[in-house]
Scaffold this active site. Structure first.
Site, PDB file in Angstrom:
ATOM      1  CG  ASP A  15      -1.720  -1.249   1.426  1.00  0.00           C
ATOM      2  OD1 ASP A  15      -2.101  -1.862   0.418  1.00  0.00           O
ATOM      3  OD2 ASP A  15      -1.973  -1.613   2.592  1.00  0.00           O
ATOM      4  CD  GLU A 222      -8.900  -2.911  -1.094  1.00  0.00           C
ATOM      5  OE1 GLU A 222      -9.401  -2.993   0.029  1.00  0.00           O
ATOM      6  OE2 GLU A 222      -8.109  -3.767  -1.546  1.00  0.00           O
TER       7      GLU A 222
HETATM    8  O1  FUB Z   1      -3.257  -3.581   3.500  1.00  0.00           O
HETATM    9  C1  FUB Z   1      -4.576  -3.865   3.894  1.00  0.00           C
HETATM   10  C2  FUB Z   1      -5.536  -3.556   2.791  1.00  0.00           C
HETATM   11  O2  FUB Z   1      -5.220  -4.317   1.649  1.00  0.00           O
HETATM   12  C3  FUB Z   1      -5.501  -2.142   2.293  1.00  0.00           C
HETATM   13  O3  FUB Z   1      -6.121  -1.237   3.149  1.00  0.00           O
HETATM   14  C4  FUB Z   1      -6.161  -2.317   0.984  1.00  0.00           C
HETATM   15  O4  FUB Z   1      -6.071  -1.235   0.116  1.00  0.00           O
HETATM   16  C5  FUB Z   1      -5.484  -3.564   0.474  1.00  0.00           C
HETATM   17  O5  FUB Z   1      -4.258  -3.273  -0.152  1.00  0.00           O
END
Ligand code: FUB
Length: 327
Positions: A15, A222
């Site tokens: 991320d 996301e």
């Molecule tokens: O790293 C945890 C979660 O996985 C992140 O918040 C999302 O964007 C995905 O990459």
């Protein structure tokens, strides 16, 4: 560093939110903790507890791990799972925004402040009032305003906030309904609160209709990022279940945004998450995959590669393992 290779190998990182401060590149990643548990649809495998800030003098230089910048033991409101962070600078102070579950297992977004881009950061006693879900990304706009984009489906709990307030067990969103999110809100001058109640961004298709929840190749899942190129706002994000990083453009930071295409084809591992930054006139995509672990979803490593625009402002799609596209 070499493009498309893990930036560090001694810890697992994911991320990446990249920024340039004082001519140096800083990367704010999640810090994955290896374990032998199983994966689930709620992201229970992502059990992160702290943040390390990475930095590079320039894209050719070695990547340095600057050590622990913030740990959940020092954040009273956090119960578990410190996920994808972002950082911005305002008037000499650095603000680290991070999502985590509170003691009731509900995701919110917190803020921690430092005089240095590598921390240590000191967290506020509570999360940002009115914040929810995950994956904050902050755009410092040219007029001095700061906008936060955030939200994630499934384990990111965005569906629970669909009505504007918290519903523990929301109704399923039907495939022909408009897709959700992300949320956005302008930050207050103190950078520790919202100036307004978060609203949802609208992402439209080429006919001007909202992208539908069932359109999994294009709908928001996301990991939002917002950047500006030639005066246009570029909202990019992960499509989750179909594993693309895609983008939509708009005339204002509020949108609406029109879907334009793919930035990154699927990487090794379930999640995909990115940021986009300009350095000395070139543009770079920071992203992650699971190369070091050979595909274990919660053992990820961050990478970067050059991102190129076409003359009409569209972005050239990156095929992460294409030999032809390697610099
Ligand atoms: O790293 C945890 C979660 O996985 C992140 O918040 C999302 O964007 C995905 O990459």
């Amino acid at each position: 560093m070499k493009e498309r290779e893990p930036l560090v190998r001694h810890i697992f990182t994911a991320d990446p939110s990249a920024h340039v401060f004082d001519d140096r590149i800083y990367i704010y990643p999640s810090h994955d903790i290896p374990h032998d548990g199983t994966d689930d649809d709620e992201g229970g495998e992502y059990i992160m507890e702290d943040y390390h800030v990475l930095s590079m003098e320039d894209p050719d230089a070695e990547c340095v791990d600057n050590g622990e910048a913030l740990h959940m033991r020092d954040v009273s409101w956090v119960g578990r799972q410190m996920w994808a962070p972002d950082c911005v600078r305002k008037e000499g102070k650095y603000y680290l925004y991070f999502p985590a579950k509170d003691h009731d297992d509900i995701f919110h977004i917190g803020v921690a402040v430092s005089d240095s881009p590598i921390g240590p950061f000191k967290a506020e006693d509570s999360y940002i009032e009115g914040s929810m879900s995950i994956d904050p990304a902050v755009l410092p706009d040219d007029d001095g305003r700061y906008y936060m984009y955030f939200g994630g489906l499934w384990g990111g709990q965005m569906e629970r906030w669909k009505t504007g307030s918290y519903v523990a067990h929301p109704e399923e969103i039907k495939a022909d309904e408009p897709a959700l999110g992300p949320f956005f809100a302008e930050l207050s001058d103190d950078m520790k609160s919202f100036k307004e109640h978060p609203r949802m961004v609208q992402i439209l298709d080429e006919t001007g209709e909202p992208v539908k929840a069932g359109d999994e190749d294009r709908r928001y899942f996301e990991g939002p990022w917002m950047h500006k190129y030639n005066g246009l706002y570029y909202l990019s994000y992960s499509t989750g279940t179909t594993h693309y990083i895609v983008y939509a453009t708009g005339e204002t930071p509020y949108g609406p945004f029109t879907y334009r295409g793919r930035i990154l084809e699927p990487v090794l591992g379930w999640t995909t998450h990115h940021s986009i930054v300009e350095y000395h006139g070139k543009w770079y995509l920071f992203y992650h995959d699971c190369e070091i672990s050979g595909g274990i979803n919660h053992r990820r490593n961050v990478k970067f590669t050059e991102l190129r625009y076409n003359p009409d402002g569209t972005i050239q799609t990156i095929f992460p393992y294409s030999e032809d596209q390697k610099a």
